[in-house]
Enzyme design. Structure first.
Site, PDB file in Angstrom:
ATOM      1  N   ARG A  48      11.479  -4.603  13.448  1.00 58.05           N
ATOM      2  CA  ARG A  48      12.741  -5.285  13.732  1.00 58.05           C
ATOM      3  C   ARG A  48      13.433  -4.672  14.945  1.00 58.05           C
ATOM      4  O   ARG A  48      14.204  -5.316  15.633  1.00 58.05           O
ATOM      5  CB  ARG A  48      13.601  -5.138  12.463  1.00 58.05           C
ATOM      6  N   CYS A  52      25.706   0.203  11.940  1.00 57.67           N
ATOM      7  CA  CYS A  52      24.952   0.034  13.192  1.00 57.67           C
ATOM      8  C   CYS A  52      25.298   1.119  14.190  1.00 57.67           C
ATOM      9  O   CYS A  52      26.469   1.478  14.340  1.00 57.67           O
ATOM     10  CB  CYS A  52      25.320  -1.283  13.869  1.00 57.67           C
ATOM     11  N   GLU A 112      51.494  -3.757  12.562  1.00 58.07           N
ATOM     12  CA  GLU A 112      52.427  -4.627  11.834  1.00 58.07           C
ATOM     13  C   GLU A 112      51.675  -5.535  10.845  1.00 58.07           C
ATOM     14  O   GLU A 112      52.192  -5.883   9.795  1.00 58.07           O
ATOM     15  CB  GLU A 112      53.176  -5.486  12.860  1.00 58.07           C
TER      16      GLU A 112
HETATM   17  P1  XMP Z   1      27.968  -5.136   7.974  1.00 60.06           P
HETATM   18  O1  XMP Z   1      29.081  -4.812   8.921  1.00 60.06           O
HETATM   19  O2  XMP Z   1      28.214  -6.346   7.158  1.00 60.06           O
HETATM   20  O3  XMP Z   1      26.720  -5.469   8.928  1.00 60.06           O
HETATM   21  O4  XMP Z   1      27.605  -3.933   7.139  1.00 60.06           O
HETATM   22  C1  XMP Z   1      25.485  -5.898   8.434  1.00 60.06           C
HETATM   23  C2  XMP Z   1      24.599  -6.328   9.582  1.00 60.06           C
HETATM   24  O5  XMP Z   1      24.277  -5.218  10.427  1.00 60.06           O
HETATM   25  C3  XMP Z   1      23.013  -5.457  11.071  1.00 60.06           C
HETATM   26  N1  XMP Z   1      22.184  -4.267  10.879  1.00 60.06           N
HETATM   27  C4  XMP Z   1      22.015  -3.307  11.798  1.00 60.06           C
HETATM   28  N2  XMP Z   1      22.456  -3.208  13.082  1.00 60.06           N
HETATM   29  N3  XMP Z   1      21.401  -1.091  13.257  1.00 60.06           N
HETATM   30  C5  XMP Z   1      22.126  -2.089  13.816  1.00 60.06           C
HETATM   31  O6  XMP Z   1      22.527  -1.972  14.971  1.00 60.06           O
HETATM   32  C6  XMP Z   1      20.923  -1.120  11.974  1.00 60.06           C
HETATM   33  O7  XMP Z   1      20.290  -0.194  11.495  1.00 60.06           O
HETATM   34  C7  XMP Z   1      21.250  -2.293  11.228  1.00 60.06           C
HETATM   35  N4  XMP Z   1      20.917  -2.682   9.952  1.00 60.06           N
HETATM   36  C8  XMP Z   1      21.525  -3.891   9.785  1.00 60.06           C
HETATM   37  C9  XMP Z   1      22.412  -6.679  10.431  1.00 60.06           C
HETATM   38  O8  XMP Z   1      22.591  -7.761  11.323  1.00 60.06           O
HETATM   39  C10 XMP Z   1      23.243  -6.838   9.159  1.00 60.06           C
HETATM   40  O9  XMP Z   1      23.282  -8.155   8.657  1.00 60.06           O
END
Ligand code: XMP
Length: 507
Positions: free
Chosen positions: A425, A330, A494
């Site tokens: 989205r 993100c 730690e």
């Molecule tokens: P992790 O940390 O598990 O996060 O890789 C997955 C979640 O990130 C969100 N998501 C995004 N958020 N820009 C964002 O700010 C993006 O392009 C994006 N794509 C996914 C989403 O909630 C996902 O489940």
């Protein structure tokens, strides 16, 4: 301090997982006996509080099948034509069934050659079919032994095993417990591998296969118990968007058609997935879906405030996704300067959820099982993207670089994902050529890491371990027993392995 005292004392600091640690409590719980069961609505129960993210490099049908086999749930993304998404839901729902309702049947007037053509056209993976007469009543069973080119000219009615040779049971003797009844049946009827289920008028109601029963029995020995619906089908979710007409208003017909088709295939939940869930478009979509489908579990998001949770709950959502910008891919916080560190976001969201009696799901930023334990002290489930994107069951090709295997993992707000369809989205329009799409996510790669079950088993063990330390036999108890301490960067140092040369990450 318990959550209210702790977060009140920390009100000037927004915190995330690595900012805190959990204090231990007296316990009489063996970690392996701690229950990981959770629910996302009155109708949707899971045996593992983990969902795979509705991202196009994380969840398609293979991921969803394996998430449900491990007790969690996959949410199939919407960056594909909606009919394709519906057919992916069907593939999950038909994967290993105790009782397969509405099995494919063959009309009695066909020849074996016609059956072979059907198999090729529809890519059926099986060759044994119940045969039905012109009124739709069960007439016999066509065995794979005769579904062969050399018998093409034979009539089905002459090649099938007639009804008096077929093993069939009345549904009223089976439906109360299909797995146990079929298990007993197959033990007592050596060499038989299909049990047909009929109603009192002779109409076929379902079919049970020995191979499915054996796989289900093997699953029940495993620590991770599959998440199934009341018909013993695996559970699955599907993401939907707030579809708009060219004039910007919501396209109610298109949304009703999309969700209606998902519901017809028995989807267990739809997720209205956007970057900013506390918005008129998402609220209106949730309201409309709730009105049209009163019994459907609706997940919606994402929000990071109590008022956002309350708004979506009032619109009719059962479970609300929490997280803006914590995800590993993100860039929302960098690009838009917006977002609340995840643990504080979960705490404030939990206040709204308590008020409205809805569930919340911690979405993004989880990189280890300890993060999940911390998240589950405030939420009902977690969503994983990056931790699952390197699994063999994630979509996408394997990429080999210097002898190592990788898979692509990209944000749904990355340029390439938005061009494929996810722009809405992020409140943008891929057809809008007057503006360049602004990325809120990056494109990256994850090293291939084995299967979903190999990934989830140690994570489930980690959550149970945390529950053991806190004396929590269930996830609701984990919430009520959690006490937090703020940790410094020295405390964090730690907490991780230090002052050794690490030779293995195992154990
Ligand atoms: P992790 O940390 O598990 O996060 O890789 C997955 C979640 O990130 C969100 N998501 C995004 N958020 N820009 C964002 O700010 C993006 O392009 C994006 N794509 C996914 C989403 O909630 C996902 O489940």
């Amino acid at each position: 301090l318990g959550s209210d005292d702790f977060f009140t004392a920390q009100r000037d600091n927004a915190l995330t997982y690595d900012d805190v640690s959990l204090a231990t409590n007296y316990t009489d719980i063996l970690p392996r006996n701690a229950s990981l069961a959770t629910s996302l609505s009155d109708r949707l129960m899971l045996n593992l509080p983990i969902l795979s993210s509705d991202m196009d490099t994380v969840t398609e049908y293979q991921m969803a099948i394996h998430m449900a086999l491990c007790g969690g749930m996959g949410i199939i993304h919407y960056n594909m034509p909606y009919r394709e998404q519906v057919s992916q839901v069907t593939r999950v729902k038909y994967h290993i069934n105790g009782l397969l309702p509405n099995p494919i049947t063959i009309p009695i007037h066909l020849k074996i050659g016609d059956v072979l053509k059907l198999i090729a056209e529809k890519s059926y993976k099986f060759r044994t079919f119940p045969v039905v007469d012109e009124n739709g009543r069960l007439a016999g069973l066509l065995s794979s032994r005769v579904v062969k080119e050399r018998y093409s000219a034979l009539e089905v009615k002459d090649a099938m095993e007639p009804l008096d040779h077929v093993h069939a049971m009345n549904e009223k003797d089976v439906l109360h417990d299909p797995i146990r009844v079929a298990d007993k049946f197959f033990s007592e009827n050596i060499g038989i591998n299909k049990l047909l289920v009929v109603n009192s008028d002779g109409f076929l109601k379902g079919i049970v296969s020995l191979s499915d029963i054996e796989r289900i029995n093997a699953e029940s020995q495993s620590v991770l118990k599959p998440a199934r619906d009341s018909n013993f089908r695996l559970v699955v979710g599907a993401a939907i968007s707030a579809i708009r007409k060219p004039d910007g208003s919501l396209d109610h017909d298109a949304i009703a058609e999309h969700v209606g088709n998902l519901v017809a295939e028995k989807v267990d939940a739809v997720a209205v997935s956007t970057a900013h869930g506390h918005s008129a478009g998402v609220g209106e979509t949730v309201k409309f879906v709730r009105e049209q489908f009163p019994d459907l579990t609706i997940i919606a998001g994402n929000v990071t405030s109590a008022s956002g949770v309350e708004y979506l709950a009032d619109c009719g959502a059962n479970a609300i996704k929490i997280g803006q910008g914590p995800g590993s891919i993100c860039t929302t916080r960098i690009v838009a300067g917006v977002g609340v560190p995840q643990l504080t976001a979960l705490y404030v969201a939990a206040q709204g959820a308590k008020k409205k009696g809805v569930k919340i799901i911690a979405d993004g930023g989880i990189t280890k099982s300890g993060d999940m334990v911390k998240a589950l002290t405030l939420s009902d489930a977690v969503i994983l993207g990056g931790m699952l994107a390197g699994c063999r069951e994630a979509p996408g090709e394997l990429i080999e670089i210097n002898g190592k295997l990788y898979k692509q993992y990209r944000g749904m707000g990355s340029i390439s994902a938005m061009e494929k369809g996810s722009a809405s989205r992020y409140g943008q329009d891929k057809k809008d050529t007057t503006r360049k799409l602004t990325a809120e996510g990056i494109e990256g790669m994850k090293e291939v890491q084995g299967t979903v079950s190999e990934t989830l088993a140690p994570l489930a063990g980690g959550i149970q371990s945390g529950m053991g330390y806190l004396g929590a036999a269930t996830l609701p108890e984990l919430k009520s027993k959690a006490r937090y301490v703020r940790i410094s960067s020295a405390g964090m140092k730690e907490s991780a392995p230090h002052d050794v040369i690490e030779i293995s990450k195992r154990g």
